[in-house]
Design a protein around this motif. Structure first.
Motif, short mmCIF file in Angstrom:
data_model
loop_
_atom_site.label_atom_id
_atom_site.label_comp_id
_atom_site.label_asym_id
_atom_site.label_seq_id
_atom_site.Cartn_x
_atom_site.Cartn_y
_atom_site.Cartn_z
N CYS A 13 45.94 51.13 137.00
CA CYS A 13 44.91 50.15 137.32
C CYS A 13 43.94 50.86 138.26
CB CYS A 13 45.54 48.93 137.99
SG CYS A 13 44.36 47.63 138.34
N PHE A 17 40.70 45.84 140.86
CA PHE A 17 41.03 44.67 141.68
C PHE A 17 39.86 44.19 142.54
CE2 PHE A 17 45.77 43.67 141.92
CZ PHE A 17 45.94 43.91 140.58
N HIS A 18 39.00 45.07 143.01
CA HIS A 18 37.87 44.61 143.84
C HIS A 18 36.84 43.84 143.02
CE1 HIS A 18 35.73 48.23 142.39
NE2 HIS A 18 34.63 47.55 142.67
N LEU A 20 37.73 41.45 140.87
CA LEU A 20 38.38 40.21 140.44
C LEU A 20 38.44 39.18 141.57
CD1 LEU A 20 41.48 41.79 138.65
CD2 LEU A 20 39.30 41.09 137.62
N ARG A 22 40.34 36.34 143.75
CA ARG A 22 41.72 36.38 144.27
C ARG A 22 42.74 35.83 143.27
NH1 ARG A 22 44.32 36.35 149.75
NH2 ARG A 22 42.31 37.18 150.40
N ARG A 25 43.31 38.32 140.56
CA ARG A 25 44.07 39.47 141.08
C ARG A 25 45.56 39.19 141.03
NH1 ARG A 25 41.63 39.70 146.44
NH2 ARG A 25 39.57 39.51 145.54
N ARG A 26 45.94 37.96 141.39
CA ARG A 26 47.35 37.59 141.37
C ARG A 26 47.90 37.56 139.95
NH1 ARG A 26 45.65 37.85 145.60
NH2 ARG A 26 46.69 37.50 147.56
N ASP A 46 41.94 51.90 144.07
CA ASP A 46 40.77 51.04 144.27
C ASP A 46 40.16 51.40 145.61
OD1 ASP A 46 38.90 48.80 144.10
OD2 ASP A 46 40.33 47.88 142.73
N TYR A 75 38.43 40.91 148.64
CA TYR A 75 39.34 42.01 148.30
C TYR A 75 39.72 42.82 149.53
CZ TYR A 75 40.78 46.67 146.99
OH TYR A 75 41.46 47.86 146.94
N ASP A 78 42.53 41.24 151.42
CA ASP A 78 43.76 40.88 150.68
C ASP A 78 44.91 41.83 151.02
OD1 ASP A 78 45.30 39.38 148.95
OD2 ASP A 78 44.18 39.91 147.15
N LEU A 80 47.37 43.77 149.54
CA LEU A 80 47.77 44.28 148.23
C LEU A 80 49.24 44.65 148.19
CD1 LEU A 80 44.74 46.52 147.25
CD2 LEU A 80 45.25 44.19 146.53
#
Length: 110
Positions: A13, A17-18, A20, A22, A25-26, A46, A75, A78, A80
């Protein structure tokens, strides 16, 4: 993903993720964990996040406004590692290079 549960040894990946929200992302973390076999590896890269390099934090704050990145501000806050751990992905290695954060995570046995 159009893959069977526990059917993959390695997933990657890269700089997703940045981009998407939240909730998505989950879902993505759960889906990656679903397809990995126990012992399977996730190669994740990322952007760095707030606090990874404190001297870069002001640049991270400016980036979503300057570059129209609507999910970036969330992001960078978050957790991670915690998100991946919730889905059975344990951190094996981590490295930060300039503005990037690389993590290697292993799918724990169920």
């Amino acid at each position: 993903l159009p893959l069977a549960t526990a059917s993959t040894d390695v997933a990657s990946c890269i700089f997703l993720f940045h981009e998407l929200p939240r909730a998505v992302r989950r879902q993505a973390a759960a889906e990656i964990a679903r397809i990995l076999r126990p012992g399977g590896i996730l190669l994740f890269m990322d952007s760095i996040q707030r606090g990874d390099r404190a001297d870069f934090d002001p640049l991270l704050d400016r980036f979503p406004r300057a570059m129209h990145e609507p999910y970036f501000a969330d992001y960078i806050e978050d957790d991670l590692q915690g998100l991946f751990a919730e889905h059975g992905l344990a951190l094996q290695a981590e490295e930060r290079v300039f503005f990037a954060r690389m993590m290697v995570l292993r799918r724990e046995p169920r």
